[in-house]
Scaffold this motif. Structure first.
Motif, short mmCIF file in Angstrom:
data_model
loop_
_atom_site.label_atom_id
_atom_site.label_comp_id
_atom_site.label_asym_id
_atom_site.label_seq_id
_atom_site.Cartn_x
_atom_site.Cartn_y
_atom_site.Cartn_z
N SER A 33 5.11 -1.46 2.56
CA SER A 33 5.05 -0.26 1.73
C SER A 33 5.93 -0.46 0.50
O SER A 33 6.86 -1.27 0.51
CB SER A 33 5.53 0.96 2.51
OG SER A 33 6.95 0.98 2.59
N HIS A 52 0.84 -1.19 0.00
CA HIS A 52 0.00 0.00 0.00
C HIS A 52 0.88 1.25 0.00
O HIS A 52 1.69 1.44 0.89
CB HIS A 52 -0.90 -0.01 1.24
CG HIS A 52 -1.97 1.04 1.24
ND1 HIS A 52 -1.70 2.39 1.27
CD2 HIS A 52 -3.33 0.94 1.20
CE1 HIS A 52 -2.84 3.07 1.26
NE2 HIS A 52 -3.84 2.22 1.22
N HIS A 64 1.47 -6.62 5.65
CA HIS A 64 1.50 -5.30 5.02
C HIS A 64 2.94 -4.88 4.74
O HIS A 64 3.85 -5.16 5.53
CB HIS A 64 0.82 -4.25 5.90
CG HIS A 64 0.93 -2.85 5.36
ND1 HIS A 64 1.86 -1.95 5.81
CD2 HIS A 64 0.24 -2.23 4.37
CE1 HIS A 64 1.73 -0.82 5.13
NE2 HIS A 64 0.76 -0.97 4.26
N ASP A 82 0.73 4.69 0.92
CA ASP A 82 -0.18 5.54 1.68
C ASP A 82 -0.08 7.01 1.31
O ASP A 82 -0.83 7.83 1.83
CB ASP A 82 0.04 5.36 3.19
CG ASP A 82 1.48 5.60 3.61
OD1 ASP A 82 2.26 6.10 2.79
OD2 ASP A 82 1.82 5.29 4.77
N SER A 83 0.83 7.37 0.37
CA SER A 83 0.88 8.75 -0.10
C SER A 83 0.01 8.96 -1.32
O SER A 83 -0.17 10.09 -1.78
CB SER A 83 2.33 9.14 -0.45
OG SER A 83 2.80 8.40 -1.56
N THR A 141 -6.82 4.41 3.85
CA THR A 141 -5.57 4.25 4.58
C THR A 141 -5.18 2.78 4.65
O THR A 141 -6.03 1.89 4.47
CB THR A 141 -5.71 4.79 6.02
OG1 THR A 141 -6.62 3.94 6.75
CG2 THR A 141 -6.23 6.22 6.02
N PRO A 142 -3.90 2.48 4.93
CA PRO A 142 -3.50 1.08 5.09
C PRO A 142 -4.32 0.35 6.16
O PRO A 142 -4.71 -0.81 5.97
CB PRO A 142 -2.03 1.18 5.48
CG PRO A 142 -1.57 2.47 4.88
CD PRO A 142 -2.75 3.40 4.99
#
Length: 317
Positions: free
Chosen positions: A36, A7, A34, A9-10, A17-18
Motif C-alpha cells: 500500500s 494499490h 503487493h 484501496d481508498s 480492489t487489490p
C-alpha cells in the motif's frame, strides 16, 4: 515477470480492489508483490529489483510514488482510480470522454508502447522536491490546496472543483512573485503561473493541451488580467475548447517567490518561510510508462508481435 503492485484501496470508490487487480495481473503470468502507499516498507520495496511496477490510485498517490521512484531499468504501468486522473489522461491511458474501468486498462497492456515521462525538480526555501504534474502559484494552487471533496460523486467533485477555481480566479489579485523563463523575465502583474509537466490540472482542466510529457520542456501557463474574463467564460462553458490563456515553453524557471499560494502537484511545501528563490527544472533521468499501443488505435491493426504484458518496439521520447 516480477511485479510490484502499489494499490491505494481508498481510491476509486471500489472500482477495483487489490485482490481483484492482483488476480487480473496474476492471470497474465505476473508474479505479484503487493504494497500500500502508506506502508513503511514502500521505499525499500521500490528500491528492490522488479521488471514492472503497477501503480493503482488517484493522481496524488501516483504522482508521489513516481516522483520518488529509483531510476532503474524497468517499466511502470498505471491503473487510474481517482477522480480527475490527470496523469493518466495526459499519458493517453484514459480518454476524458470515456474513462473506462481499471479492468479495461489492464486488458490494454496486452499491447503496450513505452512513453518516456520527465520528472521535474523544484528547490526553494524548504529544500528540494521532485514532481510529476506541475508547480503553480496563484488561484489554481489555492484551489487545489484548499478544496475538499471527500464523499462526493465524481461528477460533483469535478463540477465543484471547477466552480471553486472560477471563484478564486474571479477574485484573484496580481501575483507579487516574479517569474523568469530560460533567463527571460515575464511581465509583472500576472494572475496565475502554472509550470505544467502534463496537459491537465485541477478538476480535469486541459490547461496545456499540447504539453509533451517527455520532451524536456515545461509548458508554462499564464493568465494576464485582460485574459481573466475569457478564461472564466471558458471554465463556465465546460473547458472543452482550447483555453484562452498564454503558454510558453521553457526548460528552466526561476521564481522570486513573495508568498503567493504555491503548490507542488497537489500539496504545499513544508516550510515556515514563504518567500525566496524557487528554481524549477528536470532531473536527468526519465521513467518508462506503459501506455496503450498506437497501433491498436489505428484503423488497420497489424497482428501484434508481443504477448500479454509484453512491450512493443514503439518508444515515444
Amino acid at each position: 515477470m516480477q511485479t510490484l503492485l502499489v494499490h491505494n484501496d481508498s481510491a476509486g470508490a471500489g472500482q477495483l480492489t487489490p485482490d481483484e487487480l492482483t488476480a487480473a495481473l496474476s492471470a497474465g503470468g505476473l508474479a505479484i508483490r503487493h504494497c500500500s502507499p502508506q506502508d513503511p516498507a514502500l521505499d525499500a520495496m521500490l528500491a528492490e529489483p522488479s521488471q514492472l511496477v503497477v501503480l493503482a490510485g488517484g493522481d496524488g498517490t501516483i504522482a508521489r510514488i513516481l516522483s520518488k521512484m529509483p531510476f532503474q531499468k524497468r517499466s511502470v504501468a498505471i491503473v487510474p482510480l481517482g477522480t480527475a486522473n490527470n496523469i493518466a489522461q495526459s499519458l493517453g491511458i484514459l480518454d476524458a470522454a470515456n474513462p473506462g474501468s481499471g479492468n479495461e486498462i489492464v486488458t490494454a497492456w496486452k499491447h503496450a508502447d513505452i512513453q518516456r515521462l520527465d520528472i521535474g525538480r523544484v528547490t526553494g526555501p524548504w529544500g528540494e522536491n521532485c514532481f510529476v504534474e506541475a508547480v503553480g502559484i496563484g488561484p489554481l494552487a489555492r484551489t487545489i490546496l484548499q478544496f475538499k471533496s471527500e464523499g462526493l460523486a465524481t461528477a460533483d467533485q469535478i463540477r465543484l472543483g471547477r466552480e471553486a477555481f472560477h471563484h478564486a480566479l474571479g477574485r484573484a489579485e496580481p501575483l507579487r512573485s516574479r517569474v523568469t523563463l530560460d533567463g527571460q523575465a515575464l511581465e509583472q502583474g500576472l494572475l496565475l503561473v502554472e509550470v505544467m509537466n502534463i496537459q491537465h490540472a485541477g478538476s480535469r482542466l486541459r490547461l496545456a493541451p499540447d504539453a509533451d510529457i517527455g520532451d524536456g520542456q515545461f509548458d508554462v501557463v499564464t493568465i494576464r488580467p485582460d485574459q481573466r474574463d475569457a478564461v472564466l467564460a471558458w471554465i463556465k462553458s465546460g473547458a472543452s475548447e482550447e483555453p484562452p490563456l498564454t503558454i510558453t515553453r521553457a526548460r528552466a524557471i526561476e521564481i522570486d517567490w513573495q508568498g503567493d499560494p504555491l503548490r507542488i502537484d497537489d500539496y504545499a511545501p513544508e516550510t515556515d518561510v514563504y518567500e525566496g528563490q524557487v528554481s524549477i527544472g528536470f532531473v536527468a533521468e526519465r521513467l518508462d510508462i506503459l501506455v496503450p499501443s498506437k497501433r491498436d488505435q489505428q484503423a488497420e491493426k497489424p497482428e501484434p508481435a508481443v504477448s500479454l504484458f509484453g512491450i512493443s518496439s514503439t518508444v515515444t521520447a
